[in-house]
Write an enzyme that holds these catalytic residues in place. Structure first.
Site, PDB file in Angstrom:
ATOM      1  N   GLY A  28       9.429   7.370  -1.766  1.00 39.70           N
ATOM      2  CA  GLY A  28       8.818   7.274  -0.439  1.00 39.70           C
ATOM      3  C   GLY A  28       9.691   7.881   0.652  1.00 39.70           C
ATOM      4  N   GLN A  29       9.054   8.632   1.528  1.00 41.91           N
ATOM      5  CA  GLN A  29       9.746   9.258   2.662  1.00 41.91           C
ATOM      6  C   GLN A  29      10.309   8.210   3.627  1.00 41.91           C
ATOM      7  OE1 GLN A  29      10.719  12.233   3.509  1.00 41.91           O
ATOM      8  NE2 GLN A  29      11.141  11.924   5.683  1.00 41.91           N
ATOM      9  N   ALA A  72       0.822  -1.224   0.000  1.00 42.20           N
ATOM     10  CA  ALA A  72       0.000   0.000   0.000  1.00 42.20           C
ATOM     11  C   ALA A  72       0.854   1.271   0.000  1.00 42.20           C
ATOM     12  CB  ALA A  72      -0.937  -0.010   1.201  1.00 42.20           C
ATOM     13  N   HIS A 129       3.680   1.698  -1.743  1.00 38.28           N
ATOM     14  CA  HIS A 129       3.974   1.968  -3.164  1.00 38.28           C
ATOM     15  C   HIS A 129       2.733   2.509  -3.870  1.00 38.28           C
ATOM     16  CE1 HIS A 129       7.030  -1.352  -2.476  1.00 38.28           C
ATOM     17  NE2 HIS A 129       7.780  -0.401  -3.011  1.00 38.28           N
ATOM     18  N   GLN A 156      17.513   8.138   1.080  1.00 36.58           N
ATOM     19  CA  GLN A 156      17.478   7.959  -0.381  1.00 36.58           C
ATOM     20  C   GLN A 156      16.878   9.207  -1.045  1.00 36.58           C
ATOM     21  OE1 GLN A 156      16.535   4.200  -2.617  1.00 36.58           O
ATOM     22  NE2 GLN A 156      14.512   5.109  -2.721  1.00 36.58           N
TER      23      GLN A 156
END
Ligand code: PAF
Length: 281
Positions: A147-148, A35, A37, A153
């Site tokens: 994504g946090q 969920a 992603h 990254q």
């Protein structure tokens, strides 16, 4: 319907056939979609007219003793999720498409990628920046969503985009959590039932530090000590780092000032490495 593009040539043809001026949103992934992603796909869809995802388990970002071979690859399930999410296209390359025989050019960010996961996983971010730049060159999106949960990254990619003048907007998608607070991750499937039950303590430790910060404790060392103490309550955890850092540069700070701070954790439960974070300001 999600179009599957398997080669660089197919992506270029797909991209070239899009009407001029259509904003393209890109979500690079390694698959085993969850969920978290799907929320990134939804964010890309809300910001762009056309969305494309990629699934590529990038060997270059795995260390010699890491989980490359056993990394989950449920491609049929992933495809169904992308269809349901209304993603327009999926780039599904083979290793040889991205790393031709004798490939000898790499992208190295030398500051933001140094501490935390960079120190714990030598070569990891070199693998990430190299593959992400290749994917950017192939897909040529207007924006890309990350994504946090992988806060470092995000910071490394933002720095690469700035330093190399790459004309792509980087958008961070918020962390999606289980009801008990555990951040969604493709690696959660590795957890034994006992480790899964213990795992939310990572989020509890972040919340405890946020509460201390909100109550007026702004000394970074004291805040990190609170986080380590909470996680130390369960001997199942081996803490790799529990850090309070500048949210952009990831530099060590003494006090949390106006810029706020990234509270970031990496810990092992058995052989599974979990990461999580919160930004306070
Ligand atoms: O976050 C990931 O899944 C990967 O690091 C990425 C950005 C797809 C690069 O392989």
């Amino acid at each position: 319907m999600t179009v599957i593009l398997r080669t660089v040539g197919e992506v270029r043809a797909w991209r070239g056939a899009l009407p001029a001026g259509r904003k393209v949103g890109f979500v690079p992934t390694m698959g085993a979609l969850h969920a978290g992603h799907i929320s990134l796909m939804a964010l890309a869809k809300s910001r762009a007219a056309v969305t494309i995802a990629s699934i590529f388990v990038n060997p270059l970002q795995f260390g010699p003793n890491e989980d490359l071979a056993k990394y989950p690859r449920p491609i049929e399930k992933d495809l169904a999720l992308l269809e349901a999410a209304g993603v327009d296209a999926l780039f599904l390359p083979e290793v040889a498409d991205l790393y031709p025989e004798g490939a000898s050019t790499f992208v190295v960010e030398e500051s933001v990628s140094g501490p935390m996961c960079g120190a714990a996983r030598p070569g990891h971010f070199r693998g990430v920046t190299t593959v992400v730049l290749k994917l950017f060159n192939i897909v040529q999106p207007d924006l890309a969503v990350f994504g946090q949960k992988d806060a470092q990254q995000c910071a490394v990619i933002e720095r690469m985009v700035r330093d190399l003048v790459i004309p792509i907007e980087i958008v961070r998608g918020p962390i999606v959590r289980e009801p008990d607070g555990l951040a969604l991750s493709s690696r959660n499937v590795y957890l034994s039932p006992e480790d899964r039950a213990a795992a939310p303590l990572i989020h509890t430790s972040l919340q405890a530090v946020k509460a201390a910060f909100d109550a007026g404790q702004h000394d970074a060392g004291a805040l990190a000590a609170i986080g380590r103490a909470v996680l130390g309550q369960d001997p199942r955890f081996t803490v790799q780092y529990w850090d309070v850092r500048d949210p952009k540069s990831l530099a060590v700070i003494d006090n949390v000032g106006r810029g706020g701070a990234l509270l970031a954790v990496a810990a092992y439960l058995g052989t599974t490495r979990l990461i999580d974070n919160i930004v306070v300001s």
